[in-house]
Design an enzyme around this catalytic site. Sequence first.
Site, PDB file in Angstrom:
ATOM      1  N   THR A   1       0.871  -1.138   0.000  1.00  0.00           N
ATOM      2  CA  THR A   1       0.000   0.000   0.000  1.00  0.00           C
ATOM      3  C   THR A   1       0.922   1.204   0.000  1.00  0.00           C
ATOM      4  OG1 THR A   1      -1.498  -1.379   1.228  1.00  0.00           O
ATOM      5  CG2 THR A   1      -1.798   0.968   1.532  1.00  0.00           C
TER       6      THR A   1
ATOM      7  N   ASN B   1      -3.471  -3.540  -3.219  1.00  0.00           N
ATOM      8  CA  ASN B   1      -3.303  -4.711  -2.366  1.00  0.00           C
ATOM      9  C   ASN B   1      -1.866  -5.209  -2.469  1.00  0.00           C
ATOM     10  OD1 ASN B   1      -3.918  -6.499  -0.394  1.00  0.00           O
ATOM     11  ND2 ASN B   1      -4.918  -8.001  -1.705  1.00  0.00           N
TER      12      ASN B   1
ATOM     13  N   ASP C   1      -9.093  -9.527   0.085  1.00  0.00           N
ATOM     14  CA  ASP C   1      -9.335  -8.945   1.416  1.00  0.00           C
ATOM     15  C   ASP C   1     -10.706  -9.323   1.974  1.00  0.00           C
ATOM     16  OD1 ASP C   1      -6.893  -7.866   1.844  1.00  0.00           O
ATOM     17  OD2 ASP C   1      -7.445  -5.785   1.499  1.00  0.00           O
TER      18      ASP C   1
ATOM     19  N   SER D   1      -7.334  -2.661   6.302  1.00  0.00           N
ATOM     20  CA  SER D   1      -6.604  -2.285   7.525  1.00  0.00           C
ATOM     21  C   SER D   1      -6.004  -0.884   7.406  1.00  0.00           C
ATOM     22  CB  SER D   1      -5.460  -3.277   7.774  1.00  0.00           C
ATOM     23  OG  SER D   1      -5.967  -4.560   7.955  1.00  0.00           O
TER      24      SER D   1
ATOM     25  N   GLY E   1      -0.465  -3.962   5.007  1.00  0.00           N
ATOM     26  CA  GLY E   1      -1.532  -4.945   5.236  1.00  0.00           C
ATOM     27  C   GLY E   1      -1.939  -4.924   6.704  1.00  0.00           C
TER      28      GLY E   1
HETATM   29  N1  GLY Z   1      -5.245  -4.456   0.949  1.00  0.00           N
HETATM   30  C1  GLY Z   1      -4.823  -4.223   2.260  1.00  0.00           C
HETATM   31  C2  GLY Z   1      -5.806  -3.467   3.069  1.00  0.00           C
HETATM   32  O1  GLY Z   1      -6.618  -2.754   2.534  1.00  0.00           O
HETATM   33  O2  GLY Z   1      -5.802  -3.579   4.256  1.00  0.00           O
END
Ligand code: GLY
Length: 586
Positions: A398, A418, A440, A470, A491
């Site tokens: 991210t 992601n 997710d 997250s 993540g």
């Molecule tokens: N793809 C990781 C999150 O949105 O937490």
Amino acid sequence: MRRLKKKFSPIRFIQVLSLIFPMILFLYVTPVSAVEAYPAFDPEARFHPAFARQGMVVSESVYATRAGLEVLKEGGNAVDAAVTAGFTMAVTYPRAGSLGGGGFMLIYLPGTNEAAAIDYREKAPGAARSSMYLNEKGEVDGEKSRHGMIAAGVPGTVAGLALALDKYGTITLERALRPAIDLAENGFPADEELIRSLSRVKERMKASPESMKIFFKDGGESYAAGEPLIQKDLGRTLRQIAESGPDAFYEGAVAEKITGFMKEEGGLITKKDLASYEALVRKPVRGSYRGYDIYSMPPPSSGGVLLIEMLNMLEGFPLGTYGHNSTRTIHVMAECMKLAYADRSMYLGDPDFVDVPVSRLISKDYARGLSAGIDPERATPSDRISPGGTAPREGGNTTHFSVIDKWGNAVSNTYTLNFSYGSGITVPGTGILLNNEMDDFSITPGVPNAYGLTGGEYNALAPGKRMLSSMTPTIVLRDGKPFLITGSVGGSLIITTVLQVLTNVIDFGMNIAEAAYAVRVHHQWLPDELRTERGLNADTIRLLSDMGYSVVTGDTMGSAQSIVKIGDYIYGTTDPRRPGGLAEGY
Ligand code: GLY
């Protein structure tokens, strides 16, 4: 009565000066230090934050920081700069910043006392069903949810950035897109970080000839450092958005290309999915910690709720007295983390689909009840908190950036594809990398996703639903003004990274660079292991093991991009865990 005229005496003059001079010096050098509860900027500190007075941008891309800063210097506000930085990273930081992803932007405007959370998280396409992600044995098939055409949710980035600009910005979309268009069409020199991150996903990218064409030279050779990465198709896509607004992406020429490709290759995203996508303005979750006000991202992110839940629990423990990364501090933190992540698995999901008990989870009473059960001497095994499981590990990719302007407006933005470069698949003719965010969802309740996170019915896949995240863009206020703006990548590690940036500043008095650089720990309830970065001292690890923790020391965790404002001074830092970022102000 006649006033006596005193004769000038050089000795007297020196005496008076020697009294006045220290007073002047004291007043001059102490406006930040002595009067602030937060420890002073200390030039002798181990790590030096960037320093400015007017505004600052901190991001993982030098180009994005500079593009945002230029907008601030032209008189734009923090939202203008954030949107500009966001579009720029779609070009210069393709591992996380593509138009084909989604994310969250938290905005605080002190002038209006308004805080807004822009939700531009991806949504499940209308045709998506859990059964599509299972193998013939009925088990979750990570290949399908992470790497194939059906891994992509309906992208939200273009809608989210355009909505933020429209509602809270002052510049045109065309101006915000200008640096991105320039960098896409004319290229920018590839750096080692870009080349290395691409080499790591090369095998996966080979499934997408379009990605290989863009990110590697003919024959699949990597770019050398300094060679320009030119993205003509992406430049055209950005120009179309500049000319026709987000409709170009969701209904116009770009939408045609995305849906045409989906049809050809067995993807799920339809014209209807794109046309009906909407970014939303939500109310941030709000809490307090030792006198500071905390604003963070509400569901469909779990980040803000868990952050506040953990802070509420930690408030009952004098961490400052325990000491940074002491055995006692880490024990209390790990126990709070476990309790909060256990709640994540049960109670969090898309609030438009399920009734998330946010106010209970972020209430001080609830936290007191939970933390009362923490044994000061022993680790609580995770299976005594809730049912257990094991998990593989994959890196989260991210990206986060933080902005503050001269009016004190603050923006904290985290967005993602992601995995690094998402699914690795680029939509031909657009330069747009697709996300692999469907992973997710809790595709089968109780079965962990790529981050080892288990979920239940609340985060079950449903058409049109947003998958739980997250991401934790956060703004901390002191006396009603933005004090700390932060967020991270990683993540499931994002939430505990942000937690530790906050406690490092508030409880342990670190400057913002020290707070970002300090060794991090992480527990997410399942798997039942306490992860630490290298550098935690061996005695502490031994004591934690004796208390019942399974301590695993390994890779770095997260990458926080943070700003602190104290009085008239702004300090910022990019995280050294990922090279290539820049904190710069003016
Ligand atoms: N793809 C990781 C999150 O949105 O937490």
